[in-house]
Design a protein around this motif. Structure first.
Motif, PDB file in Angstrom:
ATOM      1  N   HIS A  68       7.104   3.855  -6.016  1.00 47.59           N
ATOM      2  CA  HIS A  68       7.274   2.456  -6.435  1.00 47.59           C
ATOM      3  C   HIS A  68       5.945   1.736  -6.238  1.00 47.59           C
ATOM      4  CE1 HIS A  68      11.723   3.018  -6.159  1.00 47.59           C
ATOM      5  NE2 HIS A  68      11.364   3.854  -5.185  1.00 47.59           N
ATOM      6  N   MET A  69       5.725   0.689  -7.035  1.00 46.22           N
ATOM      7  CA  MET A  69       4.521  -0.111  -6.836  1.00 46.22           C
ATOM      8  C   MET A  69       4.843  -1.558  -7.185  1.00 46.22           C
ATOM      9  SD  MET A  69       4.628   0.642 -10.099  1.00 46.22           S
ATOM     10  CE  MET A  69       4.517  -0.447 -11.514  1.00 46.22           C
ATOM     11  N   TRP A  70       4.140  -2.485  -6.555  1.00 49.57           N
ATOM     12  CA  TRP A  70       4.317  -3.891  -6.863  1.00 49.57           C
ATOM     13  C   TRP A  70       3.114  -4.678  -6.338  1.00 49.57           C
ATOM     14  CZ3 TRP A  70       6.979  -1.192  -3.149  1.00 49.57           C
ATOM     15  CH2 TRP A  70       6.881  -1.638  -1.827  1.00 49.57           C
ATOM     16  N   GLU A  71       3.003  -5.905  -6.817  1.00 52.48           N
ATOM     17  CA  GLU A  71       1.965  -6.819  -6.322  1.00 52.48           C
ATOM     18  C   GLU A  71       2.554  -7.716  -5.255  1.00 52.48           C
ATOM     19  OE1 GLU A  71      -0.957 -10.480  -7.844  1.00 52.48           O
ATOM     20  OE2 GLU A  71       0.292  -9.377  -9.289  1.00 52.48           O
ATOM     21  N   GLU A  72       1.805  -7.892  -4.178  1.00 59.04           N
ATOM     22  CA  GLU A  72       2.264  -8.759  -3.100  1.00 59.04           C
ATOM     23  C   GLU A  72       1.067  -9.476  -2.493  1.00 59.04           C
ATOM     24  OE1 GLU A  72       4.198  -7.980   1.233  1.00 59.04           O
ATOM     25  OE2 GLU A  72       5.324  -7.158  -0.470  1.00 59.04           O
ATOM     26  N   ARG A  73       1.047 -10.803  -2.642  1.00 60.32           N
ATOM     27  CA  ARG A  73      -0.023 -11.645  -2.097  1.00 60.32           C
ATOM     28  C   ARG A  73      -1.409 -11.142  -2.513  1.00 60.32           C
ATOM     29  NH1 ARG A  73       3.609 -11.629   2.254  1.00 60.32           N
ATOM     30  NH2 ARG A  73       2.441 -10.032   3.388  1.00 60.32           N
ATOM     31  N   GLY A  74      -1.540 -10.827  -3.788  1.00 59.63           N
ATOM     32  CA  GLY A  74      -2.826 -10.416  -4.319  1.00 59.63           C
ATOM     33  C   GLY A  74      -3.253  -9.012  -3.945  1.00 59.63           C
ATOM     34  N   ARG A  75      -2.314  -8.207  -3.469  1.00 59.66           N
ATOM     35  CA  ARG A  75      -2.602  -6.813  -3.119  1.00 59.66           C
ATOM     36  C   ARG A  75      -1.687  -5.881  -3.923  1.00 59.66           C
ATOM     37  NH1 ARG A  75      -7.034  -5.490  -0.334  1.00 59.66           N
ATOM     38  NH2 ARG A  75      -5.937  -3.845   0.830  1.00 59.66           N
ATOM     39  N   PHE A  76      -2.133  -4.662  -4.090  1.00 58.96           N
ATOM     40  CA  PHE A  76      -1.354  -3.647  -4.789  1.00 58.96           C
ATOM     41  C   PHE A  76      -0.655  -2.782  -3.744  1.00 58.96           C
ATOM     42  CE2 PHE A  76      -0.882   0.615  -6.612  1.00 58.96           C
ATOM     43  CZ  PHE A  76      -0.204   0.328  -7.789  1.00 58.96           C
ATOM     44  N   ILE A  77       0.663  -2.794  -3.773  1.00 58.48           N
ATOM     45  CA  ILE A  77       1.444  -2.051  -2.796  1.00 58.48           C
ATOM     46  C   ILE A  77       2.057  -0.830  -3.478  1.00 58.48           C
ATOM     47  CG2 ILE A  77       3.246  -2.159  -1.049  1.00 58.48           C
ATOM     48  CD1 ILE A  77       0.906  -4.132  -0.624  1.00 58.48           C
ATOM     49  N   PHE A  78       1.843   0.326  -2.886  1.00 59.92           N
ATOM     50  CA  PHE A  78       2.385   1.580  -3.411  1.00 59.92           C
ATOM     51  C   PHE A  78       3.198   2.247  -2.317  1.00 59.92           C
ATOM     52  CE2 PHE A  78       2.337   6.148  -3.940  1.00 59.92           C
ATOM     53  CZ  PHE A  78       2.567   6.334  -5.294  1.00 59.92           C
TER      54      PHE A  78
ATOM     55  N   ASP B 118       5.699   5.792  -1.532  1.00 56.95           N
ATOM     56  CA  ASP B 118       6.391   7.021  -1.877  1.00 56.95           C
ATOM     57  C   ASP B 118       6.981   7.598  -0.598  1.00 56.95           C
ATOM     58  OD1 ASP B 118       4.255   8.150  -0.531  1.00 56.95           O
ATOM     59  OD2 ASP B 118       3.346   9.066  -2.295  1.00 56.95           O
ATOM     60  N   GLU B 119       7.477   8.837  -0.664  1.00 55.78           N
ATOM     61  CA  GLU B 119       8.171   9.394   0.492  1.00 55.78           C
ATOM     62  C   GLU B 119       7.262   9.613   1.697  1.00 55.78           C
ATOM     63  OE1 GLU B 119       7.821  14.067  -0.975  1.00 55.78           O
ATOM     64  OE2 GLU B 119       9.755  13.047  -0.942  1.00 55.78           O
ATOM     65  N   THR B 120       5.938   9.608   1.469  1.00 61.86           N
ATOM     66  CA  THR B 120       5.020   9.805   2.592  1.00 61.86           C
ATOM     67  C   THR B 120       4.585   8.497   3.241  1.00 61.86           C
ATOM     68  OG1 THR B 120       3.065   9.830   1.158  1.00 61.86           O
ATOM     69  CG2 THR B 120       4.140  11.934   1.562  1.00 61.86           C
ATOM     70  N   GLY B 121       4.957   7.368   2.654  1.00 65.21           N
ATOM     71  CA  GLY B 121       4.619   6.104   3.281  1.00 65.21           C
ATOM     72  C   GLY B 121       4.158   5.038   2.300  1.00 65.21           C
ATOM     73  N   LEU B 122       3.620   3.958   2.858  1.00 67.48           N
ATOM     74  CA  LEU B 122       3.233   2.787   2.086  1.00 67.48           C
ATOM     75  C   LEU B 122       1.718   2.606   2.130  1.00 67.48           C
ATOM     76  CD1 LEU B 122       5.053  -0.578   1.921  1.00 67.48           C
ATOM     77  CD2 LEU B 122       2.647  -0.596   2.585  1.00 67.48           C
ATOM     78  N   LEU B 123       1.144   2.232   0.994  1.00 68.34           N
ATOM     79  CA  LEU B 123      -0.283   1.938   0.906  1.00 68.34           C
ATOM     80  C   LEU B 123      -0.463   0.474   0.512  1.00 68.34           C
ATOM     81  CD1 LEU B 123      -1.687   5.019  -1.057  1.00 68.34           C
ATOM     82  CD2 LEU B 123      -1.986   4.530   1.380  1.00 68.34           C
ATOM     83  N   ASP B 124      -1.386  -0.193   1.186  1.00 65.53           N
ATOM     84  CA  ASP B 124      -1.766  -1.577   0.879  1.00 65.53           C
ATOM     85  C   ASP B 124      -3.190  -1.521   0.331  1.00 65.53           C
ATOM     86  OD1 ASP B 124      -2.548  -4.216   0.856  1.00 65.53           O
ATOM     87  OD2 ASP B 124      -1.724  -4.691   2.826  1.00 65.53           O
ATOM     88  N   LEU B 125      -3.327  -1.706  -0.994  1.00 68.12           N
ATOM     89  CA  LEU B 125      -4.592  -1.461  -1.672  1.00 68.12           C
ATOM     90  C   LEU B 125      -5.086  -2.707  -2.409  1.00 68.12           C
ATOM     91  CD1 LEU B 125      -3.557   1.956  -3.268  1.00 68.12           C
ATOM     92  CD2 LEU B 125      -5.085   1.651  -1.302  1.00 68.12           C
ATOM     93  N   PRO B 126      -6.377  -2.730  -2.799  1.00 66.21           N
ATOM     94  CA  PRO B 126      -6.840  -3.819  -3.660  1.00 66.21           C
ATOM     95  C   PRO B 126      -6.123  -3.766  -5.002  1.00 66.21           C
ATOM     96  CG  PRO B 126      -8.680  -2.485  -2.831  1.00 66.21           C
ATOM     97  CD  PRO B 126      -7.430  -1.746  -2.510  1.00 66.21           C
ATOM     98  N   MET B 127      -6.039  -4.886  -5.673  1.00 65.12           N
ATOM     99  CA  MET B 127      -5.517  -4.890  -7.036  1.00 65.12           C
ATOM    100  C   MET B 127      -6.464  -4.109  -7.942  1.00 65.12           C
ATOM    101  SD  MET B 127      -2.608  -6.468  -7.489  1.00 65.12           S
ATOM    102  CE  MET B 127      -2.586  -7.170  -9.143  1.00 65.12           C
ATOM    103  N   PRO B 128      -5.941  -3.444  -8.981  1.00 65.98           N
ATOM    104  CA  PRO B 128      -6.834  -2.701  -9.876  1.00 65.98           C
ATOM    105  C   PRO B 128      -7.844  -3.613 -10.555  1.00 65.98           C
ATOM    106  CG  PRO B 128      -4.597  -2.811 -10.769  1.00 65.98           C
ATOM    107  CD  PRO B 128      -4.530  -3.323  -9.371  1.00 65.98           C
TER     108      PRO B 128
END
Length: 424
Positions: free
Chosen positions: A225-235, A237-247
């Motif tokens: 799953h992925m979504w935008e949250e407070r100007g960040r790209f959140i991804f 999957d079953e291994t966990g969550l990533l908080d990344l810059p927006m593309p």
């Protein structure tokens, strides 16, 4: 090495088949065998298919792999300004000497036999990839998948299917299920596949094909799953969550492409460093690209000038959403399209966000839609339209009539390529 340039050889290759598109793999297999079967000697392959987003997804994936220190070959089409853009060797566009040499050898090996331009140039790309060391090879299909000239690798490392929609119906079928069947033709027995957001009809076909071949699927909405949250790209999957810059690529649709790229990197075993680079370092021209220099920008004065190469109804819907999310400013379109496209389907959603359309023909393109037809189709969906002899003339007219507006040049990658080439 031949004394002639790559353009001359490419012109010769164009004349080897009466059709631009003729889907079969027979000619490709013949030539591959003649040049030593390079498809069996490539660095690990990631093969991408889909109607929309495969180029952007490939670009993000490449940025992520290179951010992790890997050398990456990449094959994409069509090119925008120069053929060299299609072949990237270990991170750099193929140079003129190398391109001419490999095209020359490939043309000679073909022995004048009938073969399409895309088929013979794909074989040349695979030859070049084998002869330059790299860690990964990214192959983007040209059209469809099952019978695409890139679909010759027996066991890729990973496959990716980006969103599927109605396009190229004369070659792939006129239903989502039929088109999905062609795209799912890249699946290989036991090879995992990352699947981007899909309509239900398309996903059912992909899942059925994967079940038959024993392909592990990693499907958006199920496994990641992925979504935008407070100007960040959140991804996630079953291994966990990533908080990344927006593309770095603009538009909400790029979140879907980014999700597929990150899912692929995770399947390949890469960490957050690579995933961050995929978002931050990606570049991909003519996908809602803001033009900031050149004669067209000078002619636009204080108007914003944008460029996009999307060309089917799904791209029109996506583009309309992007424009609606930009800061409020009157938007005027300059549009040129090919005569093989669903013009009304592309323009209909844009009629809700644009003030007008100026139609142009695509320079030096035999399959261009006449500007008069594009203008007529625009009026048919409620978009006021006029014609101009060139993009530059259209920009000048809009700047005079609507100073300070937003101008979007759109409708075809071939038009976008012409703009980038002429605008420097």
């Amino acid at each position: 090495m031949s004394a002639i340039g790559s353009d001359v050889i490419l012109d010769r290759m164009m004349s080897l088949h009466p059709k631009i598109i003729d889907l079969t793999l027979d000619r490709v297999w013949r030539l591959l065998h003649a040049v030593g079967d390079p498809q069996d000697k490539l660095p690990p392959v990631i093969h991408l298919a889909g109607t929309n987003g495969k180029g952007s997804t490939q670009a993000m994936l490449r940025a992520g792999l290179e951010g992790a220190g890997k050398r990456v070959h990449a094959y994409t089409s069509p090119h925008l300004a120069r053929f060299h853009e299609r072949i990237r060797l270990a991170g750099a566009l193929i140079d003129e000497a190398a391109l001419t040499e490999v095209l020359d050898r490939c043309y000679a090996a073909n022995g004048g036999e009938t073969i399409t331009y895309f088929e013979i140039t794909t074989v040349a790309a695979l030859m070049a990839f084998v002869e330059t060391p790299a860690d990964f090879t990214l192959l983007e299909t040209g059209l469809g998948g099952r019978l695409d000239a890139t679909n010759v690798v027996k066991k890729p490392e990973l496959t990716i299917i980006t969103p599927i929609s109605i396009d190229h119906t004369q070659f792939l079928g006129d239903t989502l299920a039929a088109i999905a069947g062609e795209k799912a033709g890249i699946l290989k027995r036991g090879v995992p596949c990352v699947v981007g957001p899909q309509p239900d009809d398309a996903l059912e076909v992909i899942e059925a094909r994967a079940a038959k071949l024993g392909c592990p699927l990693f499907v958006h909405g199920q496994h990641w799953h992925m979504w935008e949250e407070r100007g960040r790209f959140i991804f996630q999957d079953e291994t966990g969550l990533l908080d990344l810059p927006m593309p770095a690529l603009i538009g909400p649709h790029q979140l879907e492409n980014a999700g597929a790229a990150i899912a692929a990197l995770r399947q390949l075993g890469f960490d957050e460093v690579a995933c961050g680079a995929a978002m931050r370092d990606v570049t991909w021209p003519a996908r809602m690209q803001r033009l900031r220099h050149g004669p067209l920008v000078e002619a636009a004065g204080n108007a914003e000038l944008w460029l996009d190469g999307g060309h089917n109804p799904a791209a029109g819907e996506t583009l309309a959403k992007v424009l609606a999310d930009l800061p409020n400013r009157p938007t005027h379109l300059i549009c040129g399209m090919l005569n093989t496209k669903d013009i009304a389907g592309y323009l209909r959603p844009l009629a809700n966000v644009a003030e007008s359309l100026t139609a142009v023909s695509i320079p030096d393109e035999v399959n261009t839609l006449p500007a008069s037809t594009t203008a007529s189709e625009a009026r048919g969906v409620g978009l006021p339209a006029s014609e101009a002899p060139s993009v530059l003339d259209a920009v000048r007219a809009l700047t005079n009539d609507a100073p300070g507006c937003r101008i979007l040049i759109c409708g075809s990658l071939y038009l976008a390529g012409n703009v980038l080439k002429s605008n420097g």
